[in-house]
Design a protein around this motif. Structure first.
Motif, PDB file in Angstrom:
ATOM      1  N   UNK A  62       0.821  -1.209   0.000  1.00 21.13           N
ATOM      2  CA  UNK A  62       0.000   0.000   0.000  1.00 21.13           C
ATOM      3  C   UNK A  62       0.857   1.262   0.000  1.00 21.13           C
ATOM      4  N   UNK A  63       1.938   1.239   0.748  1.00 20.13           N
ATOM      5  CA  UNK A  63       2.819   2.407   0.783  1.00 20.13           C
ATOM      6  C   UNK A  63       3.427   2.682  -0.584  1.00 20.13           C
ATOM      7  N   UNK A  64       3.866   1.623  -1.263  1.00 23.52           N
ATOM      8  CA  UNK A  64       4.476   1.806  -2.586  1.00 23.52           C
ATOM      9  C   UNK A  64       3.463   2.278  -3.615  1.00 23.52           C
ATOM     10  N   UNK A  65       2.215   1.800  -3.529  1.00 21.20           N
ATOM     11  CA  UNK A  65       1.186   2.260  -4.477  1.00 21.20           C
ATOM     12  C   UNK A  65       0.829   3.725  -4.208  1.00 21.20           C
ATOM     13  N   UNK A  66       0.794   4.110  -2.951  1.00 22.07           N
ATOM     14  CA  UNK A  66       0.487   5.503  -2.610  1.00 22.07           C
ATOM     15  C   UNK A  66       1.610   6.439  -3.076  1.00 22.07           C
ATOM     16  N   UNK A  67       2.847   5.974  -2.935  1.00 20.93           N
ATOM     17  CA  UNK A  67       3.994   6.819  -3.261  1.00 20.93           C
ATOM     18  C   UNK A  67       4.106   7.108  -4.754  1.00 20.93           C
ATOM     19  N   UNK A  68       3.584   6.229  -5.579  1.00 23.34           N
ATOM     20  CA  UNK A  68       3.761   6.413  -7.021  1.00 23.34           C
ATOM     21  C   UNK A  68       2.674   7.309  -7.634  1.00 23.34           C
ATOM     22  N   UNK A  69       1.629   7.642  -6.857  1.00 22.82           N
ATOM     23  CA  UNK A  69       0.484   8.379  -7.398  1.00 22.82           C
ATOM     24  C   UNK A  69       0.562   9.835  -6.967  1.00 22.82           C
ATOM     25  N   UNK A  70       0.642  10.738  -7.934  1.00 28.39           N
ATOM     26  CA  UNK A  70       0.724  12.165  -7.614  1.00 28.39           C
ATOM     27  C   UNK A  70      -0.675  12.732  -7.372  1.00 28.39           C
ATOM     28  N   UNK A  71      -0.770  13.871  -6.662  1.00 31.44           N
ATOM     29  CA  UNK A  71      -2.079  14.513  -6.476  1.00 31.44           C
ATOM     30  C   UNK A  71      -2.766  14.818  -7.798  1.00 31.44           C
ATOM     31  N   UNK A  72      -1.992  15.237  -8.801  1.00 30.50           N
ATOM     32  CA  UNK A  72      -2.581  15.528 -10.103  1.00 30.50           C
ATOM     33  C   UNK A  72      -3.189  14.277 -10.730  1.00 30.50           C
ATOM     34  N   UNK A  73      -2.482  13.149 -10.632  1.00 30.97           N
ATOM     35  CA  UNK A  73      -3.004  11.902 -11.184  1.00 30.97           C
ATOM     36  C   UNK A  73      -4.275  11.466 -10.463  1.00 30.97           C
ATOM     37  N   UNK A  74      -4.346  11.776  -9.179  1.00 28.63           N
ATOM     38  CA  UNK A  74      -5.516  11.394  -8.389  1.00 28.63           C
ATOM     39  C   UNK A  74      -6.661  12.396  -8.515  1.00 28.63           C
ATOM     40  N   UNK A  75      -6.430  13.473  -9.243  1.00 31.35           N
ATOM     41  CA  UNK A  75      -7.465  14.477  -9.423  1.00 31.35           C
ATOM     42  C   UNK A  75      -7.573  15.458  -8.278  1.00 31.35           C
ATOM     43  N   UNK A  76      -6.476  15.603  -7.519  1.00 30.23           N
ATOM     44  CA  UNK A  76      -6.470  16.529  -6.398  1.00 30.23           C
ATOM     45  C   UNK A  76      -5.651  17.762  -6.744  1.00 30.23           C
ATOM     46  N   UNK A  77      -6.006  18.873  -6.157  1.00 31.81           N
ATOM     47  CA  UNK A  77      -5.228  20.094  -6.340  1.00 31.81           C
ATOM     48  C   UNK A  77      -4.006  20.038  -5.436  1.00 31.81           C
ATOM     49  N   UNK A  78      -2.860  20.381  -5.980  1.00 30.94           N
ATOM     50  CA  UNK A  78      -1.617  20.387  -5.203  1.00 30.94           C
ATOM     51  C   UNK A  78      -1.295  21.813  -4.794  1.00 30.94           C
TER      52      UNK A  78
END
Length: 312
Positions: A16-32
């Motif tokens: 889970x940590x590795x999957x979370x680390x590879x996903x950017x806020x932009x990819x997740x649809x979040x504002x950074x």
């Protein structure tokens, strides 16, 4: 790195940590906001918000505790982390293993080493294509003559049964045999990760992972990435010592019944150089390989609710 496949909490935490680390806020649809993020990828609270669970609950999951987690929550986490089908299945396997009780742990699953009776006859009936049977540890348990010729480098290994992962990482000849060795290496580790998620208490699998992690930096680095991938069809390009470079399509078929084995069949395009190479290889095999298969029959354990299980 959770090299021990029985380290269930460690497997969950690192996956889970590795999957979370590879996903950017932009990819997740979040504002950074700003560039002062202290963690790569998403924060825990962001994953929790995307999945619709509390931060405390997601933190519990990421620390490795999947006991009692519902399928709907797993689906929400998978969606928040943009997991593909193989990763979703792996997360479900990890959750299933987390809920295995001590009384059923010994029956939680181990890769088989004996194939069902009659499979060798099926393999031998396939005369124009290499075909073999492997378990989840990637032991080659049965082969037809053409497959033994195609994978003669692996069958020459002294440890029985021959194992594709051990050959790939510990035999220097593998880097010549697999034309794209790096892809072959990535694929084999990804498939072993899936198997470890399905059968975390499989001691021979844990021993194999431990051996490869100790003896191969290439394996250890790939294992730590926690990548998983399904391999049911594709192409393989090999440099065979007899016929030279050959590219074949492959299909992986699950054998019926709860035996945990796959039938692998390799084919060439009609009238192609690869088909001609297979014909030459078949002719070579007739003069150089002993007759008969390399398979052991599967025995039936009458005490196991009528299901087929392997007896070592």
């Amino acid at each position: 790195m959770a090299a021990n496949t029985g380290d269930r909490r460690g497997e969950v935490r690192e996956f889970l940590t590795s999957r979370r680390a590879r996903l950017s806020p932009q990819q997740a649809g979040l504002a950074a906001f700003g560039d002062n993020r202290r963690v790569p990828g998403l924060r825990r609270e962001e994953v929790a918000a995307l999945a619709g669970v509390s931060i405390a609950y997601y933190t519990r999951l990421e620390r490795g505790n999947l006991v009692g987690v519902s399928e709907s929550v797993l689906n929400a986490i998978a969606g928040a982390l943009h997991l593909d089908d193989a990763e979703r299945d792996h997360l479900s396997d990890l959750a299933r293993a987390a809920n295995v009780t001590a009384s059923t742990r010994s029956r939680a699953g181990t890769a088989r080493t004996r194939v069902p009776a009659g499979i060798q006859q099926v393999l031998d009936a396939i005369t124009d294509a290499p075909a073999d049977v492997r378990n989840g540890r990637r032991d080659i348990l049965a082969s037809n003559r053409l497959a033994r010729a195609l994978y003669s480098e692996i069958h020459a290994e002294t440890i029985r049964p021959p194992n594709v992962a051990r050959f790939t990482f510990l035999n220097p000849r593998a880097r010549d045999f697999f034309v794209d060795w790096h892809t072959a290496a990535n694929d084999i580790v990804a498939s072993l990760r899936i198997e470890a998620g399905r059968h975390p208490y499989d001691k021979p699998l844990s021993d194999l992972v431990g051996e490869l992690s100790t003896r191969s930096d290439e394996f250890r680095t790939r294992w730590a990435s926690h990548n998983v991938r399904h391999h049911t069809a594709g192409t393989k390009k090999m440099h065979h010592p007899i016929v030279g470079e050959i590219e074949l399509a492959y299909q992986v078929l699950v054998l019926p019944g709860d035996v945990g084995m796959n039938l692998n069949v390799y084919t060439a395009e009609p009238d192609s150089p690869a088909q001609e190479a297979l014909r030459f290889l078949a002719s070579w095999a007739d003069g150089h390989l002993p007759s008969g298969g390399n398979t052991l029959p599967l025995e039936v354990d009458q005490a196991d609710e009528g299901s087929r299980t392997a007896k070592p």
